[in-house]
Design an enzyme around this catalytic site. Structure first.
Site, short mmCIF file in Angstrom:
data_model
loop_
_atom_site.label_atom_id
_atom_site.label_comp_id
_atom_site.label_asym_id
_atom_site.label_seq_id
_atom_site.Cartn_x
_atom_site.Cartn_y
_atom_site.Cartn_z
N ASP A 194 0.86 -1.20 0.00
CA ASP A 194 0.00 0.00 0.00
C ASP A 194 0.89 1.25 0.00
O ASP A 194 1.81 1.36 0.81
CB ASP A 194 -0.86 -0.06 1.28
CG ASP A 194 -1.93 1.01 1.33
OD1 ASP A 194 -2.43 1.40 0.25
OD2 ASP A 194 -2.29 1.43 2.44
N HIS A 195 0.62 2.17 -0.91
CA HIS A 195 1.36 3.44 -0.98
C HIS A 195 2.87 3.27 -1.05
O HIS A 195 3.62 3.89 -0.28
CB HIS A 195 1.01 4.36 0.21
CG HIS A 195 -0.40 4.84 0.18
ND1 HIS A 195 -0.83 5.85 -0.66
CD2 HIS A 195 -1.49 4.45 0.87
CE1 HIS A 195 -2.13 6.05 -0.47
NE2 HIS A 195 -2.56 5.21 0.45
N ASP B 77 2.93 4.93 -5.41
CA ASP B 77 2.18 6.17 -5.20
C ASP B 77 3.03 7.37 -5.63
O ASP B 77 3.81 7.92 -4.86
CB ASP B 77 1.79 6.30 -3.72
CG ASP B 77 0.94 7.55 -3.46
OD1 ASP B 77 0.75 8.34 -4.42
OD2 ASP B 77 0.50 7.74 -2.33
N GLU C 21 -1.42 5.78 -8.73
CA GLU C 21 -2.36 6.80 -8.23
C GLU C 21 -2.21 8.09 -9.01
O GLU C 21 -1.12 8.56 -9.28
CB GLU C 21 -2.13 7.06 -6.73
CG GLU C 21 -3.07 8.16 -6.19
CD GLU C 21 -3.18 8.20 -4.67
OE1 GLU C 21 -2.97 7.15 -4.03
OE2 GLU C 21 -3.48 9.28 -4.13
N ASN D 12 -10.25 0.56 0.02
CA ASN D 12 -9.23 0.44 1.06
C ASN D 12 -9.75 0.80 2.44
O ASN D 12 -10.37 1.86 2.62
CB ASN D 12 -8.07 1.39 0.76
CG ASN D 12 -7.18 0.89 -0.36
OD1 ASN D 12 -7.51 -0.09 -1.02
ND2 ASN D 12 -6.07 1.55 -0.55
P1 13P Z 1 -8.89 4.79 5.61
O1 13P Z 1 -8.01 5.71 6.42
O2 13P Z 1 -10.16 5.47 5.23
O3 13P Z 1 -9.12 3.50 6.28
O4 13P Z 1 -8.12 4.50 4.22
C1 13P Z 1 -7.11 3.53 4.19
C2 13P Z 1 -6.34 3.58 2.91
O5 13P Z 1 -6.67 4.24 1.96
C3 13P Z 1 -5.13 2.74 2.84
O6 13P Z 1 -4.43 2.96 1.66
O1 G3H Z 2 -3.21 5.06 3.67
C1 G3H Z 2 -2.52 4.81 4.63
C2 G3H Z 2 -2.82 3.59 5.43
O2 G3H Z 2 -3.85 3.82 6.34
C3 G3H Z 2 -1.57 3.07 6.09
O3 G3H Z 2 -1.20 3.93 7.11
O4 G3H Z 2 1.21 4.39 6.66
O5 G3H Z 2 0.24 4.64 8.98
O6 G3H Z 2 0.57 2.37 7.98
P1 G3H Z 2 0.30 3.83 7.71
ZN ZN Z 3 -4.51 4.95 0.95
#
Ligand code: 13P
Ligand code: G3H
Ligand code: ZN
Length: 309
Positions: free
Chosen positions: A82-83, A104, A134, A254
């Site tokens: 993620d990201h 990202d 993204e 997500n």
């Molecule tokens: P929320 O903060 O709304 O749960 O979104 C999570 C997210 O987008 C993780 O990439």
């Molecule tokens: O979009 C971000 C997610 O909620 C992950 O958050 O980078 O604090 O693990 P984090």
């Molecule tokens: Zn996110």
């Protein structure tokens, strides 16, 4: 069943008009809560890991715990970064066995984002891994934007088409008014479904991803606050809007904040009601159960599951 990519999941999602739930994982209890729920509902699920999660839990632990989930269930599970902030992190995850990575590049210019995303796509595809990219900026509630500036933050449909064509990314995260965290809207919840529809017209075969899509479940916020928390006025995306997003072509939704709230609210409750408790299993079990419950609810009421086919 071994880990899968998101390809088949997204095909099913686009066919059925329901998104697949993608949940952030950080520890064993979170993984078990999510996977037990998906397994119970016979639903595909995406487990996603941020750079922060890798720093916290450490890569070998995350990988081994997800492997354990895969070995003990019979549902399609994808492991997704993620990201991803840069090429190196994406490469590390591809090499470690992830089946999907997000690069990202939304903080960069359009051209820089194209260049970086293409580099990740070329590497990931050579290893059979799919890539989420993204385009557009997720606004924070504090970003005081006027209407003209606000529109500029949303994903531009024409740019989306050019971006997907030039990068070859497998799915695209877009900005239509959601934001990360527990404070998504000052007033009423509002998403730009008109922009989503235009994007879908331009790139009908590209699965769309919605970040910042937690409901910020009011009961959990209330429970946190009742037992000593301080998160007043938290607000998320209503379930009806998420369903509409799925119907209009969003394939991946997500969720992290709702998992955090479920865990925190239930740990706070045990601490509040039983101050003498200090066995971690006694407060982590209810937290894990609560995660399972909210994920089951979401799969049943919002997301795609085999039971709906
Ligand atoms: P929320 O903060 O709304 O749960 O979104 C999570 C997210 O987008 C993780 O990439
Ligand atoms: O979009 C971000 C997610 O909620 C992950 O958050 O980078 O604090 O693990 P984090
Ligand atoms: Zn996110």
């Amino acid at each position: 069943m071994p880990l899968v990519t998101t390809k088949k999941m997204f095909e099913k999602s686009m066919k059925e008009g329901f998104a697949i739930g993608a949940f952030n994982i950080n520890n064993m209890e979170i993984i078990q809560g999510i996977v037990d729920a998906a397994s119970e509902k016979n639903s595909p699920v995406i487990l996603q890991v941020s750079s922060g999660a890798i720093k916290y839990a450490r890569m070998p632990y995350l990988i081994k715990m997800v492997e354990a989930a895969v070995e003990t269930t019979n549902i399609p599970i994808a492991l997704h970064l993620d990201h991803g902030p840069d090429f190196e992190t994406c490469k590390e995850c591809v090499d470690a066995g992830f089946t999907s990575v997000m690069i990202d590049g939304s903080k960069y210019s359009f051209e820089e984002n194209v260049e970086l995303t293409k580099k990740v796509v070329d590497y990931a595809h050579s290893k059979g891994v799919v890539v989420e990219a993204e385009l557009g900026k997720l606004a924070g509630i504090e970003d005081d934007v006027n209407v003209a500036e606000g529109d500029a933050m949303y994903t531009d449909p024409d740019q989306a088409k050019e971006f997907v064509e030039r990068t070859g990314c497998d799915s695209l995260a877009i900005a239509i008014g959601t934001s990360h965290g527990a404070y998504k809207f000052k007033g009423e919840a509002k998403l730009r479904f008109d922009i989503l529809q235009k994007i879908k017209e331009k790139i009908p075969n590209t699965p769309i991803v919605l970040h910042g899509a937690s409901t910020v479940i009011p009961e959990l916020v209330e429970m946190c606050n009742k037992f000593g928390g301080d998160i007043p006025g938290a607000k998320g995306v209503p379930n009806e809007m998420l369903k509409e997003a799925g119907r209009l072509g969003v394939s991946k939704i997500n969720v992290d904040t709702d998992i955090r709230l479920a865990m925190t609210a239930n740990i706070r409750k045990v601490f509040g009601e039983k101050p003498s408790e200090f066995d971690p299993r006694k407060y982590l079990s209810p937290a894990r159960d609560a995660i399972k419950e909210i994920v089951e609810f979401k799969i049943e009421n919002v997301f795609c599951s085999s039971n709906k086919a």
